[in-house]
Motif scaffolding. Structure first.
Motif, PDB file in Angstrom:
ATOM      1  N   TYR A   1       0.829  -1.201   0.000  1.00  0.00           N
ATOM      2  CA  TYR A   1       0.000   0.000   0.000  1.00  0.00           C
ATOM      3  C   TYR A   1       0.871   1.261   0.000  1.00  0.00           C
ATOM      4  O   TYR A   1       0.622   2.204  -0.754  1.00  0.00           O
ATOM      5  CB  TYR A   1      -0.914  -0.016   1.222  1.00  0.00           C
ATOM      6  CG  TYR A   1      -1.700   1.251   1.408  1.00  0.00           C
ATOM      7  CD1 TYR A   1      -2.766   1.568   0.563  1.00  0.00           C
ATOM      8  CD2 TYR A   1      -1.380   2.133   2.434  1.00  0.00           C
ATOM      9  CE1 TYR A   1      -3.493   2.734   0.744  1.00  0.00           C
ATOM     10  CE2 TYR A   1      -2.099   3.299   2.614  1.00  0.00           C
ATOM     11  CZ  TYR A   1      -3.156   3.602   1.765  1.00  0.00           C
ATOM     12  OH  TYR A   1      -3.870   4.765   1.939  1.00  0.00           O
ATOM     13  N   GLY A   2       1.929   1.266   0.822  1.00  0.00           N
ATOM     14  CA  GLY A   2       2.788   2.448   0.880  1.00  0.00           C
ATOM     15  C   GLY A   2       3.564   2.679  -0.396  1.00  0.00           C
ATOM     16  O   GLY A   2       3.648   3.808  -0.898  1.00  0.00           O
ATOM     17  N   PHE A   3       4.132   1.619  -0.959  1.00  0.00           N
ATOM     18  CA  PHE A   3       4.914   1.788  -2.185  1.00  0.00           C
ATOM     19  C   PHE A   3       4.022   2.077  -3.381  1.00  0.00           C
ATOM     20  O   PHE A   3       4.438   2.775  -4.320  1.00  0.00           O
ATOM     21  CB  PHE A   3       5.746   0.534  -2.448  1.00  0.00           C
ATOM     22  CG  PHE A   3       7.032   0.491  -1.681  1.00  0.00           C
ATOM     23  CD1 PHE A   3       8.129   1.243  -2.079  1.00  0.00           C
ATOM     24  CD2 PHE A   3       7.157  -0.302  -0.553  1.00  0.00           C
ATOM     25  CE1 PHE A   3       9.317   1.203  -1.374  1.00  0.00           C
ATOM     26  CE2 PHE A   3       8.340  -0.345   0.158  1.00  0.00           C
ATOM     27  CZ  PHE A   3       9.422   0.408  -0.239  1.00  0.00           C
TER      28      PHE A   3
ATOM     29  N   GLY B   1      13.515   7.583  -2.377  1.00  0.00           N
ATOM     30  CA  GLY B   1      13.987   8.901  -1.977  1.00  0.00           C
ATOM     31  C   GLY B   1      15.285   9.334  -2.609  1.00  0.00           C
ATOM     32  O   GLY B   1      15.754  10.451  -2.337  1.00  0.00           O
ATOM     33  N   LEU B   2      15.914   8.474  -3.431  1.00  0.00           N
ATOM     34  CA  LEU B   2      17.202   8.764  -4.071  1.00  0.00           C
ATOM     35  C   LEU B   2      18.243   9.178  -3.031  1.00  0.00           C
ATOM     36  O   LEU B   2      18.924  10.215  -3.154  1.00  0.00           O
ATOM     37  CB  LEU B   2      17.054   9.840  -5.149  1.00  0.00           C
ATOM     38  CG  LEU B   2      16.242   9.461  -6.390  1.00  0.00           C
ATOM     39  CD1 LEU B   2      16.135  10.624  -7.349  1.00  0.00           C
ATOM     40  CD2 LEU B   2      16.862   8.251  -7.085  1.00  0.00           C
ATOM     41  N   THR B   3      18.389   8.363  -2.014  1.00  0.00           N
ATOM     42  CA  THR B   3      19.379   8.600  -0.969  1.00  0.00           C
ATOM     43  C   THR B   3      20.310   7.395  -0.888  1.00  0.00           C
ATOM     44  O   THR B   3      20.084   6.366  -1.535  1.00  0.00           O
ATOM     45  CB  THR B   3      18.693   8.805   0.397  1.00  0.00           C
ATOM     46  OG1 THR B   3      17.902   7.641   0.705  1.00  0.00           O
ATOM     47  CG2 THR B   3      17.787  10.018   0.365  1.00  0.00           C
ATOM     48  N   GLY B   4      21.340   7.533  -0.050  1.00  0.00           N
ATOM     49  CA  GLY B   4      22.274   6.433   0.108  1.00  0.00           C
ATOM     50  C   GLY B   4      23.064   6.172  -1.158  1.00  0.00           C
ATOM     51  O   GLY B   4      23.665   7.089  -1.737  1.00  0.00           O
TER      52      GLY B   4
ATOM     53  N   HIS C   1       3.100   5.925  -8.266  1.00  0.00           N
ATOM     54  CA  HIS C   1       2.335   6.708  -9.251  1.00  0.00           C
ATOM     55  C   HIS C   1       3.096   7.947  -9.692  1.00  0.00           C
ATOM     56  O   HIS C   1       2.990   8.372 -10.845  1.00  0.00           O
ATOM     57  CB  HIS C   1       0.981   7.114  -8.657  1.00  0.00           C
ATOM     58  CG  HIS C   1       0.032   5.964  -8.512  1.00  0.00           C
ATOM     59  ND1 HIS C   1      -0.514   5.307  -9.596  1.00  0.00           N
ATOM     60  CD2 HIS C   1      -0.477   5.360  -7.411  1.00  0.00           C
ATOM     61  CE1 HIS C   1      -1.311   4.341  -9.164  1.00  0.00           C
ATOM     62  NE2 HIS C   1      -1.308   4.354  -7.840  1.00  0.00           N
ATOM     63  N   SER C   2       3.864   8.538  -8.792  1.00  0.00           N
ATOM     64  CA  SER C   2       4.532   9.804  -9.093  1.00  0.00           C
ATOM     65  C   SER C   2       5.975   9.639  -9.540  1.00  0.00           C
ATOM     66  O   SER C   2       6.655  10.647  -9.758  1.00  0.00           O
ATOM     67  CB  SER C   2       4.501  10.707  -7.851  1.00  0.00           C
ATOM     68  OG  SER C   2       5.111  10.071  -6.749  1.00  0.00           O
TER      69      SER C   2
ATOM     70  N   HIS D   1      15.171   8.271 -10.922  1.00  0.00           N
ATOM     71  CA  HIS D   1      14.620   6.930 -10.762  1.00  0.00           C
ATOM     72  C   HIS D   1      14.790   6.098 -12.033  1.00  0.00           C
ATOM     73  O   HIS D   1      14.882   4.875 -11.971  1.00  0.00           O
ATOM     74  CB  HIS D   1      13.137   7.020 -10.385  1.00  0.00           C
ATOM     75  CG  HIS D   1      12.905   7.656  -9.056  1.00  0.00           C
ATOM     76  ND1 HIS D   1      12.623   9.006  -8.926  1.00  0.00           N
ATOM     77  CD2 HIS D   1      12.921   7.142  -7.797  1.00  0.00           C
ATOM     78  CE1 HIS D   1      12.468   9.279  -7.640  1.00  0.00           C
ATOM     79  NE2 HIS D   1      12.641   8.176  -6.935  1.00  0.00           N
ATOM     80  N   GLN D   2      14.852   6.769 -13.173  1.00  0.00           N
ATOM     81  CA  GLN D   2      14.986   6.053 -14.432  1.00  0.00           C
ATOM     82  C   GLN D   2      16.383   5.440 -14.587  1.00  0.00           C
ATOM     83  O   GLN D   2      16.522   4.261 -14.909  1.00  0.00           O
ATOM     84  CB  GLN D   2      14.719   7.004 -15.604  1.00  0.00           C
ATOM     85  CG  GLN D   2      14.710   6.342 -16.973  1.00  0.00           C
ATOM     86  CD  GLN D   2      13.503   5.438 -17.177  1.00  0.00           C
ATOM     87  OE1 GLN D   2      12.404   5.794 -16.768  1.00  0.00           O
ATOM     88  NE2 GLN D   2      13.705   4.282 -17.782  1.00  0.00           N
ATOM     89  N   ASN D   3      17.435   6.248 -14.335  1.00  0.00           N
ATOM     90  CA  ASN D   3      18.783   5.709 -14.533  1.00  0.00           C
ATOM     91  C   ASN D   3      19.286   4.885 -13.350  1.00  0.00           C
ATOM     92  O   ASN D   3      20.317   4.245 -13.446  1.00  0.00           O
ATOM     93  CB  ASN D   3      19.777   6.849 -14.831  1.00  0.00           C
ATOM     94  CG  ASN D   3      19.799   7.890 -13.720  1.00  0.00           C
ATOM     95  OD1 ASN D   3      19.473   7.611 -12.567  1.00  0.00           O
ATOM     96  ND2 ASN D   3      20.173   9.122 -14.076  1.00  0.00           N
TER      97      ASN D   3
END
Length: 294
Positions: A20-22, A143-146, A27-28, A155-157
């Motif tokens: 549910y959270g993911f 979140g594009l962290t770490g 969607h975005s 997120h694409q690459n």
């Protein structure tokens, strides 16, 4: 992708809270429909599977350890009651305490044996650790962290990197839980422990190897060679002095015994003539050894 709220399941636990959270976040994200479907089908299904298994092993872990701990306390207490005077006078009560003690001790032993046989403790800790690693990996990617952080990270690459690390976590879980695979990436020749009778020849010329030796090492070796040369000179001098003293003693004895028979004079002259040649030969050998050492 369904964005419905997760339903409550066993012991009021939400069965699909991770999905549910993911699903709300997917969607975005700037991903294609195929990539979103891959995340939902592979990653979220894997996460749900780990969540269910971790919940099952958690129930076995806590219930089993609760029975073992409480039963281990009750068995000695029941044994003390069974041996009391009241239990001996009332046979029916003593019989009931006896069978309760027997059943409780048998239950404790069975729980301990099942936990040890199926390794419930190890799997409980391992499954929860792997589930949290998967969950952390997913939120780091979202979140594009770490490891997914950077100025040009999207997120694409970073999609291939994310799926690669997810599969690595899964394969490590398979290896640790079911079968430990040993992959040999390169074949190395077996190391021989036997001592070689003849050492290998150097790969480089001796002049180049001498230049590569550090300066302090060269100075130490040179000092050792000089001390060895001095010792050889002293040994040669002492040997020559000893030979000369022996020769003079033999010549004086031969001169004093001039009235002896001809055979003894001939032997003395032969010995005196042999001593200089012996000294010369020994001196040559010492000189050759000194030259070879330098």
């Amino acid at each position: 992708m369904s964005s419905e709220k997760p339903s409550r399941g066993w012991l009021c636990c939400r069965e699909s809270k991770d999905r549910y959270g993911f699903s709300l976040v997917l969607h975005s994200l700037d991903l294609t429909d195929v990539e979103k479907e891959i995340i939902q089908t592979r990653y979220l299904s894997m996460l749900e599977n780990f969540q269910k298994r971790a919940r099952q092993y958690a129930s076995l872990f806590f219930v089993g350890h609760f029975i073992i701990t409480v039963g281990s306390l009750f068995v000695p207490a029941l044994l003390s009651i069974q041996n009391s005077s009241y239990a001996t006078t009332h046979s029916e009560f003593g019989s009931q305490v006896y069978w309760i003690t027997f059943a409780l001790s048998l239950l404790v032993t069975m729980c301990n044996g099942m936990i040890t046989l199926f390794k419930v403790d190890k799997k409980y800790y391992f499954l929860n650790t792997t589930m949290e690693r998967l969950r952390s990996e997913g939120w780091q990617y979202v979140g594009l962290t770490g490891r997914y952080s950077g100025h040009a990270s999207t997120h694409q690459n970073q999609f291939l990197t994310f799926t690669h690390h997810i599969e690595k976590i899964k394969m490590k879980q398979v290896e640790e839980e079911y079968y430990k695979m040993q992959e040999k990436t390169e074949t190395t020749p077996p190391v021989s422990t036997a001592i070689d009778l003849y050492p290998l020849s150097p790969d480089k010329p001796l002049n180049m190897m001498k230049q590569a030796v550090p300066g302090p090492v060269q100075d130490t070796v040179q000092s050792l060679l000089q001390s060895q040369e001095v010792d050889l000179r002293l040994l040669r001098g002492n040997t020559q002095a000893l030979l000369l003293s022996d020769a003079s003693a033999s010549s004086s004895s031969s001169a004093s015994s001039s009235s002896s028979p001809s055979s003894s004079s001939f032997a003395a002259s032969a010995a005196s003539s042999a001593l200089p040649s012996t000294s010369i030969t020994l001196g040559q050998e010492i000189g050759n050894d000194m030259n070879e050492s330098t």
